[in-house]
Write a protein that holds these residues in place. Sequence first.
Motif, PDB file in Angstrom:
ATOM      1  N   LEU A 299      -2.830  27.521  -0.646  1.00  0.00           N
ATOM      2  CA  LEU A 299      -1.713  26.883  -1.054  1.00  0.00           C
ATOM      3  C   LEU A 299      -1.172  26.515  -2.390  1.00  0.00           C
ATOM      4  CD1 LEU A 299      -2.008  24.287   1.715  1.00  0.00           C
ATOM      5  CD2 LEU A 299      -0.040  25.391   1.588  1.00  0.00           C
ATOM      6  N   GLY A 300      -2.660  27.074  -3.392  1.00  0.00           N
ATOM      7  CA  GLY A 300      -2.306  26.677  -4.884  1.00  0.00           C
ATOM      8  C   GLY A 300      -1.062  27.950  -5.426  1.00  0.00           C
ATOM      9  N   ALA A 301      -0.691  28.782  -4.709  1.00  0.00           N
ATOM     10  CA  ALA A 301      -0.738  30.335  -5.334  1.00  0.00           C
ATOM     11  C   ALA A 301       0.541  29.942  -5.842  1.00  0.00           C
ATOM     12  CB  ALA A 301      -0.718  31.495  -4.350  1.00  0.00           C
ATOM     13  N   GLU A 302       1.511  30.458  -6.274  1.00  0.00           N
ATOM     14  CA  GLU A 302       3.296  29.913  -6.684  1.00  0.00           C
ATOM     15  C   GLU A 302       3.783  30.475  -5.730  1.00  0.00           C
ATOM     16  OE1 GLU A 302       6.096  29.774 -10.304  1.00  0.00           O
ATOM     17  OE2 GLU A 302       4.223  30.923 -10.839  1.00  0.00           O
ATOM     18  N   ALA A 303       3.864  30.057  -4.522  1.00  0.00           N
ATOM     19  CA  ALA A 303       4.598  31.276  -3.568  1.00  0.00           C
ATOM     20  C   ALA A 303       5.276  30.130  -2.558  1.00  0.00           C
ATOM     21  CB  ALA A 303       3.505  31.488  -2.137  1.00  0.00           C
ATOM     22  N   GLN A 304       6.154  30.753  -1.299  1.00  0.00           N
ATOM     23  CA  GLN A 304       6.537  29.512  -0.583  1.00  0.00           C
ATOM     24  C   GLN A 304       6.663  29.832   0.366  1.00  0.00           C
ATOM     25  OE1 GLN A 304      11.437  29.087  -0.054  1.00  0.00           O
ATOM     26  NE2 GLN A 304      11.263  26.990  -0.171  1.00  0.00           N
ATOM     27  N   TYR A 305       6.299  29.322   2.158  1.00  0.00           N
ATOM     28  CA  TYR A 305       5.974  29.841   3.329  1.00  0.00           C
ATOM     29  C   TYR A 305       7.209  29.399   3.998  1.00  0.00           C
ATOM     30  CZ  TYR A 305       1.784  30.749   1.159  1.00  0.00           C
ATOM     31  OH  TYR A 305       0.435  31.248   0.293  1.00  0.00           O
TER      32      TYR A 305
ATOM     33  N   LEU B 240      -2.282  11.383  -7.223  1.00  0.00           N
ATOM     34  CA  LEU B 240      -0.888  12.035  -6.131  1.00  0.00           C
ATOM     35  C   LEU B 240      -0.422  13.218  -6.536  1.00  0.00           C
ATOM     36  CD1 LEU B 240       1.104  12.381  -4.136  1.00  0.00           C
ATOM     37  CD2 LEU B 240       2.332  10.344  -4.728  1.00  0.00           C
ATOM     38  N   GLU B 241       0.146  12.989  -8.429  1.00  0.00           N
ATOM     39  CA  GLU B 241       0.779  14.308  -9.247  1.00  0.00           C
ATOM     40  C   GLU B 241       0.238  15.244  -9.417  1.00  0.00           C
ATOM     41  OE1 GLU B 241       1.993   9.682 -10.009  1.00  0.00           O
ATOM     42  OE2 GLU B 241      -0.503  10.997  -9.961  1.00  0.00           O
ATOM     43  N   LYS B 242      -1.224  15.477  -9.696  1.00  0.00           N
ATOM     44  CA  LYS B 242      -2.204  16.862  -9.547  1.00  0.00           C
ATOM     45  C   LYS B 242      -2.215  17.714  -8.026  1.00  0.00           C
ATOM     46  CE  LYS B 242      -4.766  14.445 -12.559  1.00  0.00           C
ATOM     47  NZ  LYS B 242      -6.548  14.663 -13.537  1.00  0.00           N
ATOM     48  N   LEU B 243      -2.173  16.862  -7.088  1.00  0.00           N
ATOM     49  CA  LEU B 243      -2.125  17.600  -5.795  1.00  0.00           C
ATOM     50  C   LEU B 243      -0.882  18.136  -5.281  1.00  0.00           C
ATOM     51  CD1 LEU B 243      -3.837  15.115  -3.601  1.00  0.00           C
ATOM     52  CD2 LEU B 243      -5.723  16.738  -3.619  1.00  0.00           C
ATOM     53  N   SER B 244       0.495  17.451  -6.136  1.00  0.00           N
ATOM     54  CA  SER B 244       1.703  17.353  -5.837  1.00  0.00           C
ATOM     55  C   SER B 244       1.677  19.279  -5.862  1.00  0.00           C
ATOM     56  CB  SER B 244       2.428  16.912  -5.697  1.00  0.00           C
ATOM     57  OG  SER B 244       3.881  16.794  -5.900  1.00  0.00           O
ATOM     58  N   ARG B 245       1.139  19.163  -8.213  1.00  0.00           N
ATOM     59  CA  ARG B 245       1.559  20.291  -8.466  1.00  0.00           C
ATOM     60  C   ARG B 245       0.824  21.360  -7.879  1.00  0.00           C
ATOM     61  NH1 ARG B 245       1.179  16.622 -13.026  1.00  0.00           N
ATOM     62  NH2 ARG B 245      -0.660  16.971 -13.141  1.00  0.00           N
ATOM     63  N   ARG B 246      -0.144  21.923  -7.224  1.00  0.00           N
ATOM     64  CA  ARG B 246      -0.945  21.602  -7.109  1.00  0.00           C
ATOM     65  C   ARG B 246      -0.859  22.693  -5.651  1.00  0.00           C
ATOM     66  NH1 ARG B 246      -6.565  18.999  -8.148  1.00  0.00           N
ATOM     67  NH2 ARG B 246      -6.838  19.265 -10.649  1.00  0.00           N
ATOM     68  N   TYR B 247      -0.899  21.542  -5.162  1.00  0.00           N
ATOM     69  CA  TYR B 247      -0.615  21.906  -3.675  1.00  0.00           C
ATOM     70  C   TYR B 247       0.762  22.590  -2.441  1.00  0.00           C
ATOM     71  CZ  TYR B 247      -5.506  22.261  -4.728  1.00  0.00           C
ATOM     72  OH  TYR B 247      -6.675  22.320  -4.759  1.00  0.00           O
ATOM     73  N   LEU B 248       1.583  21.611  -2.797  1.00  0.00           N
ATOM     74  CA  LEU B 248       2.528  21.063  -2.700  1.00  0.00           C
ATOM     75  C   LEU B 248       4.149  21.503  -2.849  1.00  0.00           C
ATOM     76  CD1 LEU B 248       1.918  17.143  -1.263  1.00  0.00           C
ATOM     77  CD2 LEU B 248       1.309  19.464  -0.383  1.00  0.00           C
ATOM     78  N   THR B 249       4.677  21.465  -4.241  1.00  0.00           N
ATOM     79  CA  THR B 249       5.580  22.241  -4.847  1.00  0.00           C
ATOM     80  C   THR B 249       5.356  22.890  -6.311  1.00  0.00           C
ATOM     81  OG1 THR B 249       5.306  20.240  -6.618  1.00  0.00           O
ATOM     82  CG2 THR B 249       6.428  19.666  -4.523  1.00  0.00           C
ATOM     83  N   ASN B 250       6.497  23.577  -6.156  1.00  0.00           N
ATOM     84  CA  ASN B 250       6.289  25.154  -6.941  1.00  0.00           C
ATOM     85  C   ASN B 250       6.975  24.293  -8.695  1.00  0.00           C
ATOM     86  OD1 ASN B 250       5.640  27.081  -5.681  1.00  0.00           O
ATOM     87  ND2 ASN B 250       6.777  27.256  -4.449  1.00  0.00           N
ATOM     88  N   GLU B 251       5.938  23.352  -9.353  1.00  0.00           N
ATOM     89  CA  GLU B 251       6.866  22.357 -10.510  1.00  0.00           C
ATOM     90  C   GLU B 251       7.778  23.015 -11.527  1.00  0.00           C
ATOM     91  OE1 GLU B 251       4.773  20.812 -13.295  1.00  0.00           O
ATOM     92  OE2 GLU B 251       2.893  22.202 -12.902  1.00  0.00           O
TER      93      GLU B 251
ATOM     94  N   LYS C 284     -11.536  21.675   0.188  1.00  0.00           N
ATOM     95  CA  LYS C 284     -11.355  22.498  -0.165  1.00  0.00           C
ATOM     96  C   LYS C 284     -12.785  23.461   0.588  1.00  0.00           C
ATOM     97  CE  LYS C 284     -11.475  23.213  -4.266  1.00  0.00           C
ATOM     98  NZ  LYS C 284     -12.347  23.058  -6.059  1.00  0.00           N
ATOM     99  N   LYS C 285     -13.175  22.461   1.494  1.00  0.00           N
ATOM    100  CA  LYS C 285     -14.351  23.632   1.939  1.00  0.00           C
ATOM    101  C   LYS C 285     -13.573  24.272   3.391  1.00  0.00           C
ATOM    102  CE  LYS C 285     -19.031  21.906   1.630  1.00  0.00           C
ATOM    103  NZ  LYS C 285     -20.257  20.912   2.894  1.00  0.00           N
ATOM    104  N   LEU C 286     -12.114  23.775   3.916  1.00  0.00           N
ATOM    105  CA  LEU C 286     -11.275  24.429   4.540  1.00  0.00           C
ATOM    106  C   LEU C 286     -10.877  26.121   4.563  1.00  0.00           C
ATOM    107  CD1 LEU C 286      -9.191  21.725   6.112  1.00  0.00           C
ATOM    108  CD2 LEU C 286     -10.965  22.273   6.808  1.00  0.00           C
TER     109      LEU C 286
END
Length: 581
Positions: free
Chosen positions: A21-27, A124-135, A199-201
């Motif tokens: 999820l951390g990659a700069e991509a959209q699924y 929230l800001e860190k999780l969002s930038r890393r895993y939820l959005t392509n900022e 992170k273990k998933l």
Amino acid sequence: MEWAIKEHTMKAIDTELTKFLGAEAQYYVPIYQRKYSWKKDNCLKLIDDILKVAKDNERPCHFIGSVIYLAKQDAMHASAVKEYLVIDGQQRLTTISIVLLALGDYTRAKIVDDADYNKATTSLEKLSRRYLTNEDETGDTYYKVRLNEEDFYAWMKLLENRTKPDDIKRSKIFENYGIIYKALCDSNVEPQLVYDGIKKLRLVDICLVPEDNAQLVFETVNSTGLPLSTADKIRNFLLMTVEPSKQTKLYLEYWHPMEKALGMESGESSQFESFFNYYMTSVLQRQLVGDYYDVFKNYYYENKAAGTEGIVKQIHQYSKYYTEWNTASDKGTRIQRALFKVRKTGQFKITPAILKLLSDRNDGLIADDDVVEILTIMESYWMRRAICALPTNTAGPVCISMLKSLNATNQLKSFKANLFSLTWAQRMPSDTEIKDTLKTLKIYSLSSSRTKTILDKLENNRRKEYVPTSEYTIEHIMPQTLSDDWKSDLGADANRIHETYVHTIGNLTLTGYNSEYQNKRFSDKVDCTDKAGNAIGYRHTPIKISSYLTTVSKWGEDEILARAEMLSDELITIWKYPKKD
């Protein structure tokens, strides 16, 4: 790791979920994929697994299944956000995204000091930038996971704030966020521990390229999570065979309207699966054997010349016929009224033949007059067999033979010829058989609901004003339990007469006063009154089929047989035996 799919081999990567999820991509979830449908138990099980693996230092990871996705052509450009079509795994990706959002909110609630919150890796800001959005992106590509239809709208609104808009009716996004957030609060663990578990998933990252057989991979990989319904598999099979631009067109023009009509938007697929079984039986003109998803795939390949669009259009058109059959009313056109009467027989194995008939009518291959006559014969066939209480185990083969008979230039002539060629066990009872059977057939004890249907038809035949017989119950004129007075009135043969005729049609009528009549003598039932002195006897009833009861002075074997003869004569005119051409 390599996955062998028959003659197709691909490479799959075992990777960390957070890295994926951390990659700069959209699924991107294709428009035809099923809606997000994880239930409360699924969400709570995932949270439980995350916490368990987080607390167990000896467990290095927890496997959550695979994600299969197809690389879009423009994903090859270095300057573009990599876009991938999700073939399988959208349910897990969506839920994990909700978990990460809930974890950010949980962190804010747990860590009240701003300085400590800003340092937390789970803010929230860190999780969002890393895993939820392509900022760095705008528009749809801003979101890592691009869901379909209402789910995506709900996801965007959830990210904006946590208040569910009124125009979100079916999506489970907000509901599951609430379940997950509450589970985190109830656990009362440190946010970092939850993050350690996430992170273990790990998952199996399976990326296809356009030349790969996505449908074959989709069917072969044994994924975890909610199993796909047959409806899901059929839809995915069809729409995966065409390029993405056509997928949207076929889904919006044909498949989605069909989903709405068959109640699939709520996630329920049983009505679609019933329809599809009937549809396949209709076009193949045989009873289906085995998994009808496999049967359909064989049909698709045998008719590949029609193209995917042609087959999707055919399914959509047949779904309209199915809806017409399902919603037929006695208030509609003469064809709808005829369909309604066939439905009232309760014999739904005839549905494939109905679909064929409506298809031929739509294609201009049969006149409306012939359609109505065939439907009228169908109704008479099933009702005559019901009247005579003939076995129903021949219904399947008979329905298939009726279906096949419609595959002719003159459908009406062929349908009649088939009817007259049925075996004795499959026969349509003649007028004589109906009259002879009803003299002694204990029709009420065999099926009170069927008896009610027959009495309703007798009562309302030739009436201009319909009598709602649902408000009435079946009345035994000679009661089910004989009193001493009844035994005296019936004479020496009272027990034989009672045993032979009590449940026959000659002894049955309709009334609203069953509790008042009870075991009263016949003469008392004819002229009885209620407690208020109102006349409620047979002489004063509006029920037409009780009129004979006022013409006789006693009730016994002769009267029951005479009335059975009279009602039989009426029935054979209602459900006529067809004439041979």
